[in-house]
Design an enzyme around this catalytic site. Sequence first.
Site, mmCIF file in Angstrom:
data_model
loop_
_atom_site.group_PDB
_atom_site.id
_atom_site.type_symbol
_atom_site.label_atom_id
_atom_site.label_comp_id
_atom_site.label_asym_id
_atom_site.label_seq_id
_atom_site.Cartn_x
_atom_site.Cartn_y
_atom_site.Cartn_z
ATOM 1 N N ILE A 1 0.842 -1.207 0.000
ATOM 2 C CA ILE A 1 0.000 0.000 0.000
ATOM 3 C C ILE A 1 0.874 1.253 0.000
ATOM 4 C CG2 ILE A 1 -1.768 1.282 1.287
ATOM 5 C CD1 ILE A 1 -2.888 -1.513 2.158
ATOM 6 N N ALA B 1 -3.897 3.237 8.055
ATOM 7 C CA ALA B 1 -3.332 1.906 8.350
ATOM 8 C C ALA B 1 -4.091 1.296 9.523
ATOM 9 C CB ALA B 1 -1.839 2.030 8.620
ATOM 10 N N ARG B 2 -3.663 1.603 10.730
ATOM 11 C CA ARG B 2 -4.360 1.108 11.918
ATOM 12 C C ARG B 2 -4.298 2.159 13.013
ATOM 13 N NH1 ARG B 2 -6.637 -1.898 9.112
ATOM 14 N NH2 ARG B 2 -6.781 -4.170 9.239
ATOM 15 N N GLU C 1 -12.664 1.389 17.454
ATOM 16 C CA GLU C 1 -13.651 1.454 16.359
ATOM 17 C C GLU C 1 -14.817 0.513 16.665
ATOM 18 O OE1 GLU C 1 -11.668 0.595 12.681
ATOM 19 O OE2 GLU C 1 -10.190 2.173 12.981
ATOM 20 N N HIS D 1 -13.226 4.109 8.662
ATOM 21 C CA HIS D 1 -12.493 2.895 8.240
ATOM 22 C C HIS D 1 -13.081 2.330 6.942
ATOM 23 C CE1 HIS D 1 -9.876 -0.664 9.723
ATOM 24 N NE2 HIS D 1 -9.876 -0.579 8.400
ATOM 25 N N GLY E 1 -11.154 2.244 3.814
ATOM 26 C CA GLY E 1 -10.103 2.154 2.800
ATOM 27 C C GLY E 1 -10.443 1.245 1.628
ATOM 28 N N SER E 2 -11.059 0.123 1.911
ATOM 29 C CA SER E 2 -11.336 -0.848 0.844
ATOM 30 C C SER E 2 -12.786 -0.785 0.365
ATOM 31 C CB SER E 2 -11.045 -2.260 1.363
ATOM 32 O OG SER E 2 -11.891 -2.560 2.467
HETATM 33 C C1 DGY Z 1 -8.114 -4.462 5.881
HETATM 34 O O1 DGY Z 1 -8.391 -5.196 4.940
HETATM 35 O O2 DGY Z 1 -7.224 -4.737 6.680
HETATM 36 C C2 DGY Z 1 -8.923 -3.235 6.039
HETATM 37 O O3 DGY Z 1 -8.352 -2.311 6.897
HETATM 38 C C3 DGY Z 1 -10.299 -3.614 6.536
HETATM 39 O O4 DGY Z 1 -10.202 -4.123 7.826
#
Ligand code: DGY
Length: 321
Positions: free
Chosen positions: A159, A238-239, A268, A286, A288-289
């Site tokens: 990423i 990221a996290r 979260e 959250h 991102g995807s």
């Molecule tokens: C992942 O795929 O790790 C995304 O952050 C969704 O949890």
Amino acid sequence: MKPRLIVSRQIPPAVAARIRAEFDCPWPEGRDMTADDVIAALTQTNADALMLTSHLKFGAEIIARLPATVKIAATCSVGFEHIDVAAAKARGLPVTNTPDVLTDCTADLTFMLILAACRRAHEYDGIMRAGWRRGYGLGEMLGLKVSGKRLGILGLGRIGQAVAARARGFGMQILYSHPRRLPPEQEHGATYFASFDEMLPHCDILTLHARSGPETAGIMDAGKFSRLPKGAVFVNAARGNLVDEDALLAALTSGHLFAAGLDVFNNEPAFDLRFAALDNVFLVPHMGSATVETRNAMGMRALDNIQAVLAGKPPIDPLWS
Ligand code: DGY
């Protein structure tokens, strides 16, 4: 007879359609299940496989309670900190994730955060929705130019590299810190810093793409924020646990940081509401995807892993070997 599957979270229709075709599954569209629900469903159906997401803490305790029929657990996420991989390995249970397919969308969203934080997207949107009626002077409500800036990336994995590729399109200078220096074909001219601390003073914008783990937990603490130049922008897709959120809030309210763009949080979904009170933060829950294409691809990849293991083949994306 079709293999039996349990899906522990609501999933996109295209993935549910494949599940209906290939599996015997009581809720092919998925359900939001607790750990107890999952164990009960797996046990009642003699399930062969479990498809989960990061909402389910798949620790040693739940792994120990799995019925013996379960031959694989596939998470629909690239991150796997919710899974106790050692406990799965000790039990001989294949566990898989969904790398690669969400790289582009997560990098796209990172860029959304960079642009939105630098260009005051939250404030501009608020002004419009409140019924904008006064034109601004040339010195009012100014953001920061993104093009040409120095972008620091913590973690130049899949990423991080995809973010760097987008940043090159913006003429940005790319700096990175990573456990090891990458070969030139992956660096593409980016400047490597073995020391994260030493990179920080050179970053106009810092974005985190490191893996979550004991070595990165709370890595962005007050000391690290203070090493960023005054007026820097901070981005995290990221996290949440990479960040000391009190330190981030202090850096945002003191004006040391110009702004932040955040997709992930320590807690979260019950994120710290002090962030929502700040105008210089752009917030995303959250996601991102979260595109049709990528969520479908993640679901399909998880199902491919399940089908491979149930057919007696090695998993495509094993988390242990
Ligand atoms: C992942 O795929 O790790 C995304 O952050 C969704 O949890």
